[in-house]
Motif scaffolding. Sequence first.
Motif, PDB file in Angstrom:
ATOM      1  N   THR A  98     -22.852 -32.226  18.514  1.00  0.00           N
ATOM      2  CA  THR A  98     -22.705 -30.775  18.718  1.00  0.00           C
ATOM      3  C   THR A  98     -22.513 -30.076  17.397  1.00  0.00           C
ATOM      4  N   LEU A  99     -21.661 -30.629  16.512  1.00  0.00           N
ATOM      5  CA  LEU A  99     -21.454 -30.063  15.182  1.00  0.00           C
ATOM      6  C   LEU A  99     -22.753 -30.041  14.395  1.00  0.00           C
ATOM      7  N   PHE A 100     -23.595 -31.102  14.482  1.00  0.00           N
ATOM      8  CA  PHE A 100     -24.859 -31.209  13.740  1.00  0.00           C
ATOM      9  C   PHE A 100     -25.850 -30.144  14.208  1.00  0.00           C
ATOM     10  N   GLU A 101     -25.911 -29.918  15.515  1.00  0.00           N
ATOM     11  CA  GLU A 101     -26.879 -28.974  16.058  1.00  0.00           C
ATOM     12  C   GLU A 101     -26.463 -27.509  15.781  1.00  0.00           C
ATOM     13  N   THR A 102     -25.172 -27.233  15.767  1.00  0.00           N
ATOM     14  CA  THR A 102     -24.715 -25.824  15.686  1.00  0.00           C
ATOM     15  C   THR A 102     -24.343 -25.406  14.284  1.00  0.00           C
ATOM     16  N   SER A 103     -24.408 -26.280  13.356  1.00  0.00           N
ATOM     17  CA  SER A 103     -24.008 -25.939  11.978  1.00  0.00           C
ATOM     18  C   SER A 103     -25.007 -24.948  11.401  1.00  0.00           C
ATOM     19  N   PRO A 104     -24.485 -23.857  10.716  1.00  0.00           N
ATOM     20  CA  PRO A 104     -25.379 -22.904  10.066  1.00  0.00           C
ATOM     21  C   PRO A 104     -25.967 -23.461   8.774  1.00  0.00           C
ATOM     22  N   ILE A 105     -25.502 -24.560   8.372  1.00  0.00           N
ATOM     23  CA  ILE A 105     -25.994 -25.207   7.149  1.00  0.00           C
ATOM     24  C   ILE A 105     -27.097 -26.197   7.541  1.00  0.00           C
ATOM     25  N   GLY A 106     -28.151 -26.193   6.722  1.00  0.00           N
ATOM     26  CA  GLY A 106     -29.235 -27.145   6.993  1.00  0.00           C
ATOM     27  C   GLY A 106     -28.804 -28.581   6.694  1.00  0.00           C
ATOM     28  N   LEU A 107     -28.896 -29.431   7.677  1.00  0.00           N
ATOM     29  CA  LEU A 107     -28.500 -30.836   7.533  1.00  0.00           C
ATOM     30  C   LEU A 107     -29.732 -31.744   7.729  1.00  0.00           C
ATOM     31  N   VAL A 108     -29.816 -32.771   6.869  1.00  0.00           N
ATOM     32  CA  VAL A 108     -30.979 -33.692   6.909  1.00  0.00           C
ATOM     33  C   VAL A 108     -30.447 -35.132   6.888  1.00  0.00           C
ATOM     34  N   ARG A 121     -12.631 -48.356  24.734  1.00  0.00           N
ATOM     35  CA  ARG A 121     -13.170 -48.111  23.403  1.00  0.00           C
ATOM     36  C   ARG A 121     -14.559 -47.528  23.474  1.00  0.00           C
ATOM     37  N   THR A 122     -15.328 -47.980  24.437  1.00  0.00           N
ATOM     38  CA  THR A 122     -16.688 -47.454  24.602  1.00  0.00           C
ATOM     39  C   THR A 122     -16.651 -45.977  24.970  1.00  0.00           C
ATOM     40  N   ALA A 123     -15.759 -45.611  25.820  1.00  0.00           N
ATOM     41  CA  ALA A 123     -15.635 -44.200  26.239  1.00  0.00           C
ATOM     42  C   ALA A 123     -15.251 -43.340  25.053  1.00  0.00           C
ATOM     43  N   GLU A 124     -14.324 -43.847  24.246  1.00  0.00           N
ATOM     44  CA  GLU A 124     -13.914 -43.096  23.066  1.00  0.00           C
ATOM     45  C   GLU A 124     -15.090 -42.892  22.120  1.00  0.00           C
ATOM     46  N   LEU A 125     -15.841 -43.874  21.939  1.00  0.00           N
ATOM     47  CA  LEU A 125     -17.004 -43.775  21.039  1.00  0.00           C
ATOM     48  C   LEU A 125     -18.041 -42.794  21.577  1.00  0.00           C
ATOM     49  N   GLU A 126     -18.255 -42.824  22.841  1.00  0.00           N
ATOM     50  CA  GLU A 126     -19.220 -41.876  23.434  1.00  0.00           C
ATOM     51  C   GLU A 126     -18.750 -40.433  23.228  1.00  0.00           C
ATOM     52  N   GLU A 127     -17.425 -40.173  23.383  1.00  0.00           N
ATOM     53  CA  GLU A 127     -16.899 -38.823  23.183  1.00  0.00           C
ATOM     54  C   GLU A 127     -17.078 -38.386  21.739  1.00  0.00           C
ATOM     55  N   ILE A 128     -16.778 -39.250  20.794  1.00  0.00           N
ATOM     56  CA  ILE A 128     -16.913 -38.941  19.367  1.00  0.00           C
ATOM     57  C   ILE A 128     -18.372 -38.660  19.032  1.00  0.00           C
ATOM     58  N   THR A 129     -19.280 -39.439  19.590  1.00  0.00           N
ATOM     59  CA  THR A 129     -20.701 -39.245  19.312  1.00  0.00           C
ATOM     60  C   THR A 129     -21.162 -37.893  19.836  1.00  0.00           C
ATOM     61  N   ALA A 130     -20.750 -37.523  20.985  1.00  0.00           N
ATOM     62  CA  ALA A 130     -21.146 -36.226  21.562  1.00  0.00           C
ATOM     63  C   ALA A 130     -20.605 -35.069  20.736  1.00  0.00           C
ATOM     64  N   TYR A 131     -19.415 -35.196  20.258  1.00  0.00           N
ATOM     65  CA  TYR A 131     -18.802 -34.152  19.436  1.00  0.00           C
ATOM     66  C   TYR A 131     -19.549 -34.005  18.127  1.00  0.00           C
ATOM     67  N   ASN A 132     -19.829 -35.104  17.478  1.00  0.00           N
ATOM     68  CA  ASN A 132     -20.545 -35.062  16.205  1.00  0.00           C
ATOM     69  C   ASN A 132     -21.942 -34.468  16.370  1.00  0.00           C
ATOM     70  N   LEU A 144     -37.731 -38.286   6.255  1.00  0.00           N
ATOM     71  CA  LEU A 144     -36.822 -37.559   7.148  1.00  0.00           C
ATOM     72  C   LEU A 144     -36.745 -38.237   8.482  1.00  0.00           C
ATOM     73  N   VAL A 145     -35.539 -38.549   8.909  1.00  0.00           N
ATOM     74  CA  VAL A 145     -35.337 -39.184  10.200  1.00  0.00           C
ATOM     75  C   VAL A 145     -34.861 -38.148  11.239  1.00  0.00           C
ATOM     76  N   ASP A 146     -33.985 -37.269  10.816  1.00  0.00           N
ATOM     77  CA  ASP A 146     -33.474 -36.243  11.740  1.00  0.00           C
ATOM     78  C   ASP A 146     -33.082 -34.996  10.930  1.00  0.00           C
ATOM     79  N   VAL A 147     -33.310 -33.786  11.520  1.00  0.00           N
ATOM     80  CA  VAL A 147     -32.934 -32.513  10.877  1.00  0.00           C
ATOM     81  C   VAL A 147     -32.328 -31.594  11.952  1.00  0.00           C
ATOM     82  N   ASN A 148     -31.441 -30.704  11.494  1.00  0.00           N
ATOM     83  CA  ASN A 148     -30.871 -29.785  12.478  1.00  0.00           C
ATOM     84  C   ASN A 148     -31.662 -28.470  12.484  1.00  0.00           C
TER      85      ASN A 148
END
Length: 663
Positions: free
Chosen positions: A622-632, A609-620, A640-644
């Motif tokens: 990547t989507l946050f960093e590469t999104s052309p939409i500004g995310l906050v 379960r831990t491995a699965e969670l780590e994979e999901i976190t890494a995927y999410n 503000l805690v985090d921005v892309n």
Amino acid sequence: MSAPPIINPKGDKVGIDLVAFDTNRISDTIQDFTRRQQSRGSVQIGTLGPAGVEYYFASGEAEKSDIRGFLDSEVHETQAGTIEGLHIVETVQGDSIIVHQKIDDSAWVLLFFDQANDFYAPARTHAAYVGFAVSILVLIGIFLTLRLVRPLVDHISLENDRNRKLLDKVQVSEERLQSILDNTSSVIYLKDCDGKYLLINRRFEELFHLSREEIFGKTDFEVFPQETADAFRAVDNKVLETEELLELDEQAPHDDGNHDYLSIKFPLHDVTGKIYGLCGISTDITARKRLEQREQLRLKILEKMAQDEPLKQVLETLVQLVESEMPGALCSVLLLDESGQHLLNGAAPSLPDFYNEAIHGTEIGSGVGSCGTAAYENRQVIVDDIQQHPYWQPYAKLAARADLAACWSEPIRDRQGKILGTFAMYYHEPRAPQVSEIELITQLAHLAGISIEHHANEKALHASEEGLRAERDFVDAVVEAAGSIIVVMDRDGKIVRFNHAAEEITGYSFEEIQGRPIWECLIPEEIREDVEGVFNNLTAGNIVGNYENEWLMKDGSRRLFHWRNTVLQDAGGKVTYVVSQGYDITDIRKTQRALAQHKDKLEQLVKERTAELEEITAYNRTLFETSPIGLVLCDMEGRLVDVNPAYLRIIGYDENEAKTISY
């Protein structure tokens, strides 16, 4: 007949002294005298005549006398009154003796003169005879003394020696008796039947300032006041009338007031049995009676205290008892308030209400009356005249209105010396205390202190008992409501407490196992020795913190308990009780064994379960960093805690700057 002339002092003849004599009778008388005296001297009757001294009726060798001039001189002196009565004289040469005397009131002188040797010869002869006779009598006396009187004298001398020794013994006995009387502490005295003192001892002299010589023969009415003397005399009369010993209590005045005496009086008899007086032995019991009175007072107060009577009633009883024993005294007890700065009424039933109200709440201090000063300075304060004392000037009118003239105050202290209040004695007249009264007020203040401290202790004890009762009720409630077992055992392991949870879990009621050793009914046989060892360590003071063992239930089943132990000790540190709290861990242990069986499976599932969670976190991410939409990502306050990267490009800030601003 003879008629001698009468010559005046100038020598003139003024008359004649006509005297008629019986010449024959006078002559015979004179001759008879000279014959009986065997004297050769001359006897004549002479008188003054015109030609000088004339002599008549001479006898012996009167005419041959060669001392006529000496005779004439003696006649002249006799007639002139220079020589009165019978007169004997020797001549200048000492060889002749003249004896002459005037005949009544006449002008005639009777004269006799002789040679000295012849005159004394008869006397010497007579003296010789007398001396011889006396010698014979002395010899007879010596003989009689040796034969008859001497034994009597010896007997009398022996009796005198015995009497002298007896008198010496009597004197020594009297001295010894007087020494005993003078060295006793009792007053000893002897009186006759009229009440007159015959004897007193030294103690009597010292106490009443009278010596034995001064009081001898005096009565009580001359020594003591009338009332006292009347009482003494009445008792003395009773002893004399009944002729019996009498023992009674009496009072006698001393310098410091009346003293109490225990007197023994008894009659005194002479050798015939007749009463001649009485003896009294009086012992001063004043100190003993005062101690008895004070002990009775103390017992009465202690009895009141034992009955838990209110403090005010106890203090009022104390005051009233003292006033009954001290006529004229008005007593007061004042108590310090909680601040220790003000005096409050404790008990003063004999003082006027307006006075008690006026002094209630008085602030203590130097010079604040007797009680305020005594409480402030922690010392006895004696004011023998209120109107004249500076401490009472602010209260002089109040005291006068209450008719108070003297006030003696003593601080009331507890056992640690803390001031609790004051005890005071008032009088209507100015007066200073006697030594015994100073001792009394000190003791009364001490007794009042005991009462006040006892009341305070009782009050604190009741409060403590209430607190303990509440605490005990709370503990009982907690113990009974606790879901864990609580059992209390004495030093022998016998059960003295068993709570409700223990009853429900074990199936035993407290009544069934009370007083039984715990290992006899609840501990499996195979572990009893180990449990007793743990218990002995606990009673020895060695605390065993955590311990697990099984108990046997009433139905024969077993359950496992985890124990936490503590001990209760007495004042000497000796363990008296062991308190054990047990938690039933039977089900927990079963669960633990079941969990142990599935431990590996759970660990594998966790890893997967831990491995699965780590994979999901890494995927999410990547989507946050590469999104052309500004995310906050913001917190609940809009920071503000985090921005892309897309958002940073839109607002024109770098990442650090963007995190400092609010959404």
